[in-house]
Design an enzyme around this catalytic site. Sequence first.
Site, PDB file in Angstrom:
ATOM      1  N   GLU A  91      10.277 -46.854 -21.918  1.00 59.32           N
ATOM      2  CA  GLU A  91      10.567 -46.164 -23.178  1.00 59.32           C
ATOM      3  C   GLU A  91      10.428 -47.109 -24.367  1.00 59.32           C
ATOM      4  O   GLU A  91       9.868 -46.731 -25.403  1.00 59.32           O
ATOM      5  CB  GLU A  91      11.982 -45.565 -23.142  1.00 59.32           C
ATOM      6  CG  GLU A  91      12.154 -44.420 -22.168  1.00 59.32           C
ATOM      7  CD  GLU A  91      11.218 -43.261 -22.449  1.00 59.32           C
ATOM      8  OE1 GLU A  91      11.065 -42.902 -23.639  1.00 59.32           O
ATOM      9  OE2 GLU A  91      10.623 -42.749 -21.489  1.00 59.32           O
ATOM     10  N   HIS A 127       2.919 -43.653 -23.048  1.00 57.49           N
ATOM     11  CA  HIS A 127       3.174 -43.695 -21.600  1.00 57.49           C
ATOM     12  C   HIS A 127       1.860 -43.623 -20.825  1.00 57.49           C
ATOM     13  O   HIS A 127       1.685 -44.298 -19.804  1.00 57.49           O
ATOM     14  CB  HIS A 127       4.080 -42.529 -21.193  1.00 57.49           C
ATOM     15  CG  HIS A 127       5.511 -42.691 -21.604  1.00 57.49           C
ATOM     16  ND1 HIS A 127       6.257 -43.789 -21.253  1.00 57.49           N
ATOM     17  CD2 HIS A 127       6.342 -41.885 -22.321  1.00 57.49           C
ATOM     18  CE1 HIS A 127       7.484 -43.658 -21.740  1.00 57.49           C
ATOM     19  NE2 HIS A 127       7.559 -42.515 -22.395  1.00 57.49           N
ATOM     20  N   HIS A 133       4.456 -41.630 -29.017  1.00 57.09           N
ATOM     21  CA  HIS A 133       5.306 -42.215 -27.964  1.00 57.09           C
ATOM     22  C   HIS A 133       4.891 -41.705 -26.588  1.00 57.09           C
ATOM     23  O   HIS A 133       4.709 -42.489 -25.644  1.00 57.09           O
ATOM     24  CB  HIS A 133       6.765 -41.875 -28.253  1.00 57.09           C
ATOM     25  CG  HIS A 133       7.692 -42.161 -27.112  1.00 57.09           C
ATOM     26  ND1 HIS A 133       8.386 -43.340 -26.997  1.00 57.09           N
ATOM     27  CD2 HIS A 133       8.037 -41.407 -26.028  1.00 57.09           C
ATOM     28  CE1 HIS A 133       9.114 -43.298 -25.890  1.00 57.09           C
ATOM     29  NE2 HIS A 133       8.916 -42.141 -25.291  1.00 57.09           N
ATOM     30  N   GLU A 134       4.717 -40.381 -26.465  1.00 55.67           N
ATOM     31  CA  GLU A 134       4.351 -39.793 -25.170  1.00 55.67           C
ATOM     32  C   GLU A 134       2.981 -40.283 -24.707  1.00 55.67           C
ATOM     33  O   GLU A 134       2.787 -40.594 -23.523  1.00 55.67           O
ATOM     34  CB  GLU A 134       4.344 -38.265 -25.266  1.00 55.67           C
ATOM     35  CG  GLU A 134       5.712 -37.646 -25.526  1.00 55.67           C
ATOM     36  CD  GLU A 134       6.708 -37.944 -24.411  1.00 55.67           C
ATOM     37  OE1 GLU A 134       6.276 -38.088 -23.241  1.00 55.67           O
ATOM     38  OE2 GLU A 134       7.906 -38.047 -24.698  1.00 55.67           O
TER      39      GLU A 134
END
Length: 409
Positions: free
Chosen positions: A349, A273, A269-270
């Site tokens: 997100e 970004h 997920h990070e």
Amino acid sequence: MDSETFEKSRLYQLDKSTFSFWSGLYSEVEGTMILLCGGIPFLWKLSGQISGRAGFGPEYEIVQSLVFLLLATLFSAVTGLPWSLYNTFVIEEKHGFNQQTLGFFFKDAIKKFVVTQCILLPVTSLLLYIIKIGGDYFFIYAWLFTLVVSLVLVTIYADYIAPLFDKFIPLPEGELKQQIETMAKSIDFPLTKVYVVEGSKRSSHSNAYFYGFFKNKRIVLFDTLLEEYSALNKEPAEGEDGENEETKSKTKNKKQGCKNEEVLAVLGHELGHWKLGHTVKNIIISQMNSFLCFFLFAVLIGQKELFAAFGFYDTQPTLIGLMIIFQFIFSPYNEVLSFCLTVLSRRFEFQADAFAKELGKAKDLYSALIKLNKDNLGFPVSDWIFSMWHYSHPPLLERLQALKDAKQE
């Protein structure tokens, strides 16, 4: 969530909400009283008296501005201290998150204040100097200066500033590190180092982030995120003394953190970004806003009525002009901008979750989000209007719903 955890999270959310209301109300009352009682011009005159005794007359406006800034930040630190103490040693302690001792807290607070002044005062003095000598286009030079400062701070923060407060150690060689490096390589993320930060000395909340520019990216994992490393999952060692013993004595010894597969999903997920350009987009938006603010500051700084409205009838100090325009005049604009950035953040997100899903991490991210929500006592039910305005991250149930189909597959 089991009923016990649900009730704990409900009570924690209520306590945080109540604290936020009263601390916010106090902040509004304090700010209003400062304006009504002429606190800003009083502090400016006091700063002038102090700098005058040191041999710096009224012509040394930058010196007086630095004294003013030091006194203002000291006043803010003192008035905010009771609220910070209550939040840490009453609310966070009551709900099992605080791991600090009182001595650790005060040492940390003093260190933060000193480090802040070491950065704030030199940067402010240079900014004021640039504004004074910049001529008609000073706002361009001021903006470029703040851009350089922000990039430098982002670059040096994790290597030189953060280690002053927390211990960073390289992630030991093993399966997790190999899996992280493999995942980073698969998406061309230029990973150079992976660190574990000893966040459990301060709080049992967990987190992960990456930093660095160009080909020098590093990943930082809080030890509370890792089931294998979290101090909260270990028995305190016997025979240890000092601060570590005090900290460990407060440990709740509950199973906390995520398994390796779930940690990889969180990192997926990070890294999403980064891959989707969210970090660069945020920097661009921030700098566009900064340029606009400096431009409007250049337009408004000549309005003597603004200074007179805040009690400055004879002088128009540059620092006071910055404070009036950025803090008060721009206040409605800042609220609208904050809402727009919150909406954008929520969109980012969801996109980062979708990226982790594309990496095949949907199932593990699903379980990781639930674990982290339980560990942090996040309340899963949110009013949509309230969350839309206040929450930079989508509510848990919305994120789980977006992942649900992929998880079932």
